[in-house]
Write a protein that holds these residues in place. Structure first.
Motif, PDB file in Angstrom:
ATOM      1  N   GLY A 212     -96.044  36.417 -69.627  1.00 38.71           N
ATOM      2  CA  GLY A 212     -94.840  35.676 -69.253  1.00 38.71           C
ATOM      3  C   GLY A 212     -93.574  36.507 -69.375  1.00 38.71           C
ATOM      4  O   GLY A 212     -92.571  36.235 -68.707  1.00 38.71           O
ATOM      5  N   ASP A 213     -93.605  37.545 -70.225  1.00 37.60           N
ATOM      6  CA  ASP A 213     -92.447  38.432 -70.370  1.00 37.60           C
ATOM      7  C   ASP A 213     -92.337  39.375 -69.172  1.00 37.60           C
ATOM      8  O   ASP A 213     -91.244  39.743 -68.751  1.00 37.60           O
ATOM      9  N   ASP A 215     -93.527  38.639 -66.149  1.00 36.19           N
ATOM     10  CA  ASP A 215     -93.244  37.789 -64.983  1.00 36.19           C
ATOM     11  C   ASP A 215     -92.453  36.570 -65.444  1.00 36.19           C
ATOM     12  O   ASP A 215     -93.024  35.589 -65.918  1.00 36.19           O
ATOM     13  N   PRO A 216     -91.118  36.609 -65.309  1.00 31.28           N
ATOM     14  CA  PRO A 216     -90.290  35.504 -65.797  1.00 31.28           C
ATOM     15  C   PRO A 216     -90.518  34.196 -65.047  1.00 31.28           C
ATOM     16  O   PRO A 216     -90.095  33.119 -65.511  1.00 31.28           O
ATOM     17  N   HIS A 217     -91.213  34.243 -63.891  1.00 31.01           N
ATOM     18  CA  HIS A 217     -91.484  33.020 -63.112  1.00 31.01           C
ATOM     19  C   HIS A 217     -92.737  32.301 -63.592  1.00 31.01           C
ATOM     20  O   HIS A 217     -93.032  31.195 -63.144  1.00 31.01           O
ATOM     21  N   LYS A 221     -97.194  31.249 -71.369  1.00 36.30           N
ATOM     22  CA  LYS A 221     -97.020  32.500 -72.108  1.00 36.30           C
ATOM     23  C   LYS A 221     -97.968  33.587 -71.610  1.00 36.30           C
ATOM     24  O   LYS A 221     -97.611  34.762 -71.530  1.00 36.30           O
ATOM     25  N   HIS A 246     -87.909  41.956 -68.503  1.00 36.45           N
ATOM     26  CA  HIS A 246     -87.590  40.698 -69.172  1.00 36.45           C
ATOM     27  C   HIS A 246     -88.390  40.544 -70.467  1.00 36.45           C
ATOM     28  O   HIS A 246     -89.449  41.126 -70.633  1.00 36.45           O
ATOM     29  N   GLY A 247     -87.854  39.767 -71.385  1.00 36.25           N
ATOM     30  CA  GLY A 247     -88.565  39.458 -72.621  1.00 36.25           C
ATOM     31  C   GLY A 247     -88.449  40.519 -73.690  1.00 36.25           C
ATOM     32  O   GLY A 247     -89.108  40.440 -74.714  1.00 36.25           O
ATOM     33  N   GLY A 251     -82.973  42.463 -71.665  1.00 34.23           N
ATOM     34  CA  GLY A 251     -83.535  42.108 -70.375  1.00 34.23           C
ATOM     35  C   GLY A 251     -82.896  42.815 -69.194  1.00 34.23           C
ATOM     36  O   GLY A 251     -83.091  42.420 -68.048  1.00 34.23           O
TER      37      GLY A 251
END
Length: 503
Positions: A212-213, A215-217, A221, A246-247, A251
């Motif tokens: 999830g970090d 791919d922010p979409h 998790k 991201h994450g 970011g």
């Protein structure tokens, strides 16, 4: 039972046996040496043939006709571009998201000092707002100048799958005033192969990272991609690491650049520690060249390997990674002046981060001989814009560095509307003559000229190349704002994990 005995060796035979035993190590060494030379020479010839077939070059016809002078820098400048496209096998590695248009994911300018014992890589954030000069399109026509445009847009000019490295090179030369001697493009496939050949690279993360970090979409998790702390990554995992944005940290692309710098530093350290033995040389070279595109100047294995060997004496600690002076401009990145101009001027003069002269020449100048020590010029509170009124690249950057060294605030550098100025002009608006006169102290023979508006401008003329660039105005080091954020290739991968702070 009859027991047979061999006759004892004669005294002559015993002496011959001892002589052979004494000469055996020497003979063995000579035999091995000859074998190494013969096999090594034949092997290199074979390697050259293998590599030459996998080296791709781009069209040098797309390079600008208005380039910085080849003698503007004593060292060498190599532009390294990371290509992010779906061409070849890159789509399987998660590259690109805009069809077959080549894009630049990362780029840095590697300055190899003239002494060939120091090097510095200057990263340019892809979102940096720059001026993209005219670039060649696939149909042979040229674009118009594009001011205030994102840096990575230069690589996509023409919208081809292979990208436009010549346009990126033109843009870097426009930005820095430094002549780029060579350009190297490495795509995702080649990068992944290289990390696998060296057996992986050590990296370090400040926290656990999940799908999830990356791919922010993603709504969940997902799986754990990286555990917190130090670890070795290669192939797809190495790509995920250098592309991760991201994450982690703030970011930003700046944070990603810092991780990429740490990764490249780790890759260099791994290659150097393993050594370039014959068994490692071919797979390493093949991985590096398989998906690499270079300028014609590096278009053969002989040229490429000769260039690589010229870097063998650069110490890891003397290999630095920095980022062009920057600040946020909304959602984009702006170049900070006068720090950027001072950086380019320092590189042109082969000055290291700590101010060392790495030009490879012995200096006979002394501090007492510098006019600035006896006749200081204070530019506190005076803002100046600098324009290059000549066809000699980099003069505006050099002049800006001189002004900055004396406390002037340089608001920007650019080319003048015409490049036929013989004498340097100091332009000044109403009520600013005294400030212009102060500026003129650094430019012997300059003419003062009143203009409309409320600004002080320096339009550098040809005279500056002969009598203006004195010892008193020469840059002494890379700007502190840049040096303080530098990373050495020998640093621990777990050092400086802020990833994005600053600016």
């Amino acid at each position: 039972m009859t027991i047979s005995h061999k006759a004892p060796p004669s005294r002559h035979r015993r002496r011959e046996a001892r002589r052979r035993r004494k000469r055996s190590p020497l003979r063995t060494a000579l035999t091995v040496a000859v074998a190494v030379v013969v096999l090594g020479t034949a092997g290199l010839g074979w390697i050259y043939l293998r590599l030459s077939g996998s080296i791709h070059t781009f069209d040098a016809g797309g390079l600008s006709k208005d380039r910085p002078d080849a003698a503007s820098s004593k060292g060498e400048n190599v532009l390294v571009i990371g290509s992010d496209s779906r061409a070849g096998g890159n789509s399987a590695l998660g590259a690109g998201d805009k069809g077959d248009i080549g894009r630049s994911d990362t780029a840095f300018l590697l300055h190899i000092y003239a002494d060939h014992r120091h090097a510095i890589a200057v990263s340019v954030p892809r979102d940096t707002l720059v001026t993209i000069p005219p670039c060649k399109l696939p149909d042979g026509s040229w674009t118009r100048t594009q001011p205030n445009t994102m840096f990575n847009a230069a690589y996509s000019v023409g919208e081809t799958a292979k990208g436009n490295p010549a346009c990126t090179q033109n843009t870097v030369e426009k930005l820095t005033g430094l002549r780029v001697d060579h350009t190297v493009v490495v795509d995702f496939e080649g990068f992944a192969s290289l990390t696998e050949v060296v057996g992986g690279v050590k990296v370090c993360l400040p926290q656990d990272i999940y799908q999830g970090d990356l791919d922010p979409h993603r709504t969940t998790k997902g799986e754990l991609l990286f555990r917190k702390g130090e670890q070795t990554v290669s192939g797809q995992k190495a790509l995920d690491y250098v592309r991760l944005r991201h994450g982690i940290g703030d970011g930003s692309d700046i944070g990603r650049i810092k991780r990429q710098q740490a990764f490249v530093a780790g890759l260099i350290k791994k290659v150097r520690s393993d050594g370039l033995t014959p068994t490692r040389l071919l797979p390493l070279a093949e991985a590096a060249t398989k998906s690499m595109t270079v300028d014609p100047g590096l278009g053969t294995a002989n040229k490429l390997m000769s260039f690589a060997m010229s870097l063998k004496d650069i110490d890891l600690h003397n290999t630095k990674f920095v980022t062009v002076p920057w600040r946020y401009d909304g959602s984009r990145v702006a170049v900070v002046e006068p720090d950027a101009s001072a950086l380019w001027a320092a590189l042109k003069a082969d000055r290291t981060i700590d101010g060392k002269d790495a030009s490879g020449r012995k200096s006979t100048a002394t501090a007492a001989a510098s006019p600035s020590a006896d006749e200081p010029v204070s530019g506190d509170g005076i803002e100046v814009a600098v324009y290059n009124g000549t066809t000699t690249g980099g003069l505006a950057s050099t002049a800006a560095a001189a002004l900055t060294a004396h406390g002037f605030t340089v608001t920007g550098t650019a080319n003048a509307t015409s490049q036929d100025h013989t004498i340097t002009l100091i332009e000044y608006g109403t009520g600013l003559k005294s400030r212009a006169e102060k500026v003129a102290e650094l430019f012997p023979g300059a003419e003062l000229q009143p203009i409309d508006g409320a600004a002080v401008n320096v339009v550098v003329g040809e005279s500056y190349t002969t009598d203006g660039a004195s010892a008193s105005t020469a840059p002494t080091a890379v700007p502190t704002s840049v040096a303080d954020d530098a990373r050495s290739a020998d640093e621990n991968p777990c050092s400086d994990l802020t990833y994005g702070s600053g600016g």
